[in-house]
Scaffold this motif. Sequence first.
Motif, PDB file in Angstrom:
ATOM      1  N   CYS A   1       0.855  -1.183   0.000  1.00 48.64           N
ATOM      2  CA  CYS A   1       0.000   0.000   0.000  1.00 48.64           C
ATOM      3  C   CYS A   1       0.898   1.243   0.000  1.00 48.64           C
ATOM      4  O   CYS A   1       1.525   1.568   1.027  1.00 48.64           O
TER       5      CYS A   1
ATOM      6  N   THR B   1      -8.619  -3.792   2.281  1.00 52.88           N
ATOM      7  CA  THR B   1      -8.670  -2.410   1.763  1.00 52.88           C
ATOM      8  C   THR B   1      -7.735  -1.538   2.596  1.00 52.88           C
ATOM      9  O   THR B   1      -7.850  -1.480   3.823  1.00 52.88           O
TER      10      THR B   1
ATOM     11  N   LYS C   1      -6.861   2.189   3.342  1.00 54.34           N
ATOM     12  CA  LYS C   1      -7.442   3.531   3.198  1.00 54.34           C
ATOM     13  C   LYS C   1      -6.523   4.564   3.873  1.00 54.34           C
ATOM     14  O   LYS C   1      -6.261   4.473   5.075  1.00 54.34           O
TER      15      LYS C   1
ATOM     16  N   TYR D   1      -8.189  11.285   0.167  1.00 54.52           N
ATOM     17  CA  TYR D   1      -8.222   9.835   0.401  1.00 54.52           C
ATOM     18  C   TYR D   1      -7.529   9.084  -0.737  1.00 54.52           C
ATOM     19  O   TYR D   1      -7.566   9.505  -1.893  1.00 54.52           O
TER      20      TYR D   1
ATOM     21  N   TRP E   1      -7.231   4.755  -1.829  1.00 57.44           N
ATOM     22  CA  TRP E   1      -7.640   3.387  -1.486  1.00 57.44           C
ATOM     23  C   TRP E   1      -6.839   2.388  -2.326  1.00 57.44           C
ATOM     24  O   TRP E   1      -6.562   2.641  -3.507  1.00 57.44           O
TER      25      TRP E   1
ATOM     26  N   TYR F   1      -6.994  -1.889  -3.013  1.00 58.27           N
ATOM     27  CA  TYR F   1      -7.768  -3.116  -2.779  1.00 58.27           C
ATOM     28  C   TYR F   1      -6.917  -4.337  -3.163  1.00 58.27           C
ATOM     29  O   TYR F   1      -6.367  -4.401  -4.261  1.00 58.27           O
TER      30      TYR F   1
END
Length: 370
Positions: A35, A110, A112, A119, A121, A123
């Motif tokens: 991420c 997810t 976030k 924001y 995101w 997945y």
Amino acid sequence: MSAFSILFLAFCSAWMSQAQTEFKRVAEANVTLPCYHRLYLLEPKSLDIEWLLKDSKDESKVVINYAGGKVYNNLIEEQKGRVSFASNLLAGDASLKISLLQSSDAGLYTCKVKNAGQYEWTYITLKVLERPSKPKCWKEGEPSEGKEISLQCNSVSGTTPIIYKWDRIDEEGKAGLMPPLTHINFSNPAQILMKNLTRTSTGLYQCTASNEAGQESCIVEVTVQYAQNFGVVAGAVCGALGVPSLVFLAVWLTIKRKEKKKYEEEETPNEIREDAEAPKARLVKPGSSSSGSRSSHSGSSSTRSTANSASRSQQTLSTEATPHVTPMQRSQAERENREMEPKKINHTNLINTEAIPTMLPAQSRAFQTV
């Protein structure tokens, strides 16, 4: 909203859409879910990062959270002590590390990231693969020549689909060719059918259960029993029991035959002796010294001998004419003949006796003359 903000959100949306990936990992392994974000450049103190998990029950849970400069983990009971941030989240890397994966860790994750009202995101779908459990092998049916058996294999756990494969193992542990007339049950691939078994079907057979996570195997031994062996054993048993019986029967028949022959040989001389005893019943009385008496007795003896000879001849002829007369019948007939012979002899003696008195005066006179 300024044009710059609109362009930035469009760029983030395009970047996030590219970040949607799928990870497959084997149970008990470790995984890092990536991420990456750029919001750390805005306000470091207002940075907020949160990882969510939507499991198979479609329930969303918070896995780990960073807010106000602190990390909050151990939020899910099943994942306590196994989840953490993999790198420096303040430098734009908010990747999640999960250790010792379990099947309950599978689901949609997810990432976030929020900062200064913006924001991002990410997945990621995580699939936790379980290798098949140690399968169990067994055989069903009668492993005899010409018969049919089935080999079956089953693994009770593991990520589906599980693929089953049967192989014949040689002495070196290598896979070899299966016997002829071996078929796979397509409705149940874990089962194979072996028809018309022969002695060449004897051996070791290995079932391998495999999936994306790995494989496990088991081995079953097949020993084909030969039908001719049962016949040989049965014949040997019957022979072992029958030969002594036949020998005993032959010996018994031989003994019985000899006893019968001996009985017949002893019975014939006895009949002759019984017939010969009749003349001895009439002997000359002691003290008779006259020649006339001797002549009379000699004549009487001759007459009896002739009668006995005739009687014996008649008995012999009757015996030869009736060869099927039993020994008991012959004995009875002989007794009847013996009873009749004395009557004839007595009659003859009576005739001689009547003649003797007529001779006595003559003899007396002779002695007186001397």
